[in-house]
Design an enzyme around this catalytic site. Structure first.
Site, short mmCIF file in Angstrom:
data_model
loop_
_atom_site.label_atom_id
_atom_site.label_comp_id
_atom_site.label_asym_id
_atom_site.label_seq_id
_atom_site.Cartn_x
_atom_site.Cartn_y
_atom_site.Cartn_z
N GLY A 133 -40.22 42.09 -6.28
CA GLY A 133 -40.49 41.27 -7.44
C GLY A 133 -41.96 40.92 -7.54
O GLY A 133 -42.65 40.76 -6.52
N GLY A 134 -42.47 40.82 -8.76
CA GLY A 134 -43.88 40.48 -8.95
C GLY A 134 -44.79 41.59 -8.48
O GLY A 134 -44.62 42.75 -8.86
N ASP A 135 -45.77 41.24 -7.65
CA ASP A 135 -46.71 42.21 -7.10
C ASP A 135 -46.48 42.30 -5.59
O ASP A 135 -46.34 41.26 -4.92
CB ASP A 135 -48.15 41.78 -7.38
N LYS A 137 -33.87 38.86 0.69
CA LYS A 137 -33.98 37.90 1.80
C LYS A 137 -33.43 36.56 1.35
O LYS A 137 -33.50 36.19 0.19
CB LYS A 137 -35.45 37.76 2.24
N ASP A 170 -35.43 43.94 -3.91
CA ASP A 170 -35.35 42.51 -3.62
C ASP A 170 -34.24 41.84 -4.42
O ASP A 170 -33.77 42.37 -5.44
CB ASP A 170 -36.67 41.82 -3.96
N THR A 218 -47.93 39.86 -11.55
CA THR A 218 -47.49 38.71 -10.78
C THR A 218 -47.02 37.61 -11.72
O THR A 218 -47.48 37.48 -12.85
CB THR A 218 -48.60 38.21 -9.84
N MET A 247 -42.59 29.85 -5.69
CA MET A 247 -41.42 29.39 -4.94
C MET A 247 -41.43 27.87 -4.85
O MET A 247 -41.22 27.27 -3.79
CB MET A 247 -41.39 30.05 -3.55
N PRO A 279 -42.33 40.28 -13.14
CA PRO A 279 -41.62 39.00 -13.08
C PRO A 279 -40.12 39.08 -13.32
O PRO A 279 -39.40 38.14 -13.02
CB PRO A 279 -42.29 38.18 -14.17
#
Length: 242
Positions: A90-92, A59, A38, A120, A169, A15
């Site tokens: 990021g995360g998984d 992105k 990322d 995650t 998100m 995270p």
């Protein structure tokens, strides 16, 4: 004879906090020749790979399709040049990480890869606010979803049928989700927890009702996760007797 390609590792950064990456992920970062990372990967995380060439491939909303195609091309180009290539997500990597596109690109030219899972954000957020996503007799199912779409895609407005809903998100879409839930008959008093910048120094969280969420987010400057359901209702604290 030199192999035509290096090996690519898709690694979950977790995270945000650098000490929440897996031991395997940190080890591979320390061995990487190049790291494509990322936008949400923190500087502390990148400090784990001082020896590597670092390439930002973050992105941006509204440009995801074009950006992803470029990332795929960069991955292949790096695998031609370097032995150990890390794609740090990021995360998984396998949850809302667009891993499918990248794996397809690698497979199309025969590049070997491996995947290292990460924590995650839903699990990190639940731990941070000390509210389990499942509770015996209250919540036995969890849905992780996002309303975010790539350009040209139609938004999926269905509400998952689960006891606990976690919207990734959710910065721009959480209010609309809450409005759709109210229209579908969910209780206006359904508990909601919004967490921003999970596990980072500037983490913030707030508890509110579904009705309040339908009127707008109280925060939305950083990455936001929204957890909804009876499992988010504050527990009755029991006093400890000596």
């Amino acid at each position: 004879m030199t192999a035509p390609f290096g090996k690519v590792y898709l690694i979950g950064a977790g995270p945000g906090a650098a000490d929440l990456i897996t031991v395997r992920g940190a080890r591979l970062l320390s061995q990487a020749d190049v790291v494509l990372y990322d936008a949400l990967v923190t500087p502390d995380m990148l400090a784990l790979c001082p020896q590597a060439v670092k390439i930002s491939v973050g992105k941006r909303s509204g440009q995801r399709s074009a950006a992803q195609e470029h990332i795929n091309e960069q991955l292949i180009a790096c695998a031609r040049q370097y032995a150990v290539v890390v794609r740090l997500k990021g995360g998984d990597p396998m949850l809302f990480g667009r891993a499918d596109e990248e794996l397809n690109a690698l497979e199309s030219v025969g590049i070997a890869y491996d995947i290292v899972p990460g924590i995650t954000t839903a699990l990190a957020a639940a731990a941070s606010v000390k509210q389990p996503l499942t509770k015996r007799g209250i919540a036995r199912s969890v849905a992780l979803f996002t309303s975010s779409t790539a350009p040209g895609e139609t938004a999926d407005t269905r509400i998952p049928e689960c006891d606990t809903l976690v919207q990734y998100m959710g910065g721009r879409e959480a209010m609309l989700t809450a409005q759709r839930m109210l229209a579908a008959g969910f209780s206006p008093t359904l508990p909601v927890i919004v967490i921003e910048n999970c596990s980072r120094e500037d983490e913030r969280s707030v508890s509110l009702s579904l009705q309040q969420l339908s009127q707008g987010l109280p925060m939305s400057t950083g990455p936001v996760l929204v957890m909804m359901g009876e499992a988010m209702r504050p527990r009755q604290r029991k006093e400890m007797h000596q």
